[in-house]
Design a protein around this motif. Structure first.
Motif, PDB file in Angstrom:
ATOM      1  N   GLU A  89       0.834  -1.206   0.000  1.00  0.00           N
ATOM      2  CA  GLU A  89       0.000   0.000   0.000  1.00  0.00           C
ATOM      3  C   GLU A  89       0.868   1.255   0.000  1.00  0.00           C
ATOM      4  N   TRP A  90       1.914   1.261   0.811  1.00  0.00           N
ATOM      5  CA  TRP A  90       2.798   2.414   0.928  1.00  0.00           C
ATOM      6  C   TRP A  90       3.545   2.677  -0.377  1.00  0.00           C
ATOM      7  N   LEU A  91       4.046   1.616  -1.016  1.00  0.00           N
ATOM      8  CA  LEU A  91       4.784   1.786  -2.274  1.00  0.00           C
ATOM      9  C   LEU A  91       3.909   2.367  -3.371  1.00  0.00           C
ATOM     10  N   ALA A  92       2.616   2.092  -3.321  1.00  0.00           N
ATOM     11  CA  ALA A  92       1.704   2.619  -4.343  1.00  0.00           C
ATOM     12  C   ALA A  92       1.680   4.144  -4.344  1.00  0.00           C
ATOM     13  N   VAL A  99       6.039  -1.746  -9.778  1.00  0.00           N
ATOM     14  CA  VAL A  99       6.205  -2.448  -8.508  1.00  0.00           C
ATOM     15  C   VAL A  99       5.797  -3.902  -8.727  1.00  0.00           C
ATOM     16  N   VAL A 100       6.734  -4.823  -8.482  1.00  0.00           N
ATOM     17  CA  VAL A 100       6.472  -6.251  -8.675  1.00  0.00           C
ATOM     18  C   VAL A 100       6.690  -6.973  -7.343  1.00  0.00           C
ATOM     19  N   PRO A 101       5.621  -7.505  -6.726  1.00  0.00           N
ATOM     20  CA  PRO A 101       5.804  -8.281  -5.492  1.00  0.00           C
ATOM     21  C   PRO A 101       6.393  -9.663  -5.790  1.00  0.00           C
ATOM     22  N   GLU A 115      10.914  -0.030 -10.189  1.00  0.00           N
ATOM     23  CA  GLU A 115      11.662   0.772 -11.159  1.00  0.00           C
ATOM     24  C   GLU A 115      11.187   2.226 -11.072  1.00  0.00           C
ATOM     25  N   ARG A 116      12.157   3.127 -11.197  1.00  0.00           N
ATOM     26  CA  ARG A 116      11.837   4.558 -11.214  1.00  0.00           C
ATOM     27  C   ARG A 116      13.020   5.316 -11.805  1.00  0.00           C
TER      28      ARG A 116
END
Length: 220
Positions: A89-92, A99-101, A115-116
């Protein structure tokens, strides 16, 4: 991260790592403990605990034990699945492009790949449920898996990844987590080696309610 339903109970005993006996409104119930760590300083006979009923068909136990109030009055979330859920939730909200879990890297499955701006990130998440005099400690039981993850992160940092170890502090009022070398000295060694290799250590401070866990501050 919020639980759909929550009820209060009183802890009686923990026969093994996976179950506990509690009292709910005067009746005794066997429940699943969502944390295989020791939690000896938390799960003390007579303490307040909170349960949720996930409603999964064909379960042997109706309830999961997810939170406990320590003798010092601090409420702890001890759900071992909660840290990854709140970090997702925070990474969103952290402006990552991807974002890949559960990302396969080397011989391990790392909790998150991101990635960013052309940078590649790897993040391993650890939940902290052990507090002593206002300081968090990890682990509360030996973790060879944790040592392996630290070494994978250190190797990734040397290859140009932005590697991170994120501690989700599953209690209020604690802002730092230290390696619990008394419990697992090798984890402390791997922790120092990883940090020296460039692995960033994040302390994600949380607010805990019986029915929720939310990251309120981080990183630092």
């Amino acid at each position: 991260m919020k639980y759909d339903n929550i009820i209060r109970a009183v802890f009686i005993k923990r026969p093994n790592r996976f179950i506990a006996e509690v009292e709910i409104d005067g009746r005794r119930e066997t429940v699943h403990v969502k944390n295989t760590g020791r939690c000896r300083e938390l799960l003390i006979p007579g303490c307040e605990v909170w349960l949720t009923a996930p409603g999964t068909p064909n379960r042997k136990t109706l309830y999961d034990l997810v939170a406990v109030r320590k003798e010092n009055g601090i409420l702890f979330n001890i759900d071992s699945q909660a840290p990854n859920m709140v970090v997702k939730e925070w990474l969103a909200g952290q402006d990552y492009e991807k974002v890949v879990p559960e990302y396969s890297y080397g011989d391990s499955r790392i909790d998150f790949y991101m990635e960013r701006g052309g940078e590649r990130y790897l993040m391993e998440v650890k939940g902290c449920t052990l507090e002593v005099d206002g300081i968090g400690y990890f682990p509360d039981a030996p973790t060879e898996r944790g040592v392996k993850h630290l070494r994978e992160l250190a190797a990734a940092a040397k290859k140009g990844y932005k590697a991170m170890l994120a501690f989700v502090i599953q209690m209020d009022g604690v802002s730092e987590v230290r390696p619990n070398i008394d419990t697992h000295a090798e984890f402390g060694i791997a922790f120092d080696e990883a940090r020296a290799a460039g692995v960033e250590i994040l302390y994600l401070q949380c607010h805990v309610e019986p029915d929720s866990l939310v990251i309120v501050e981080g990183p630092r």
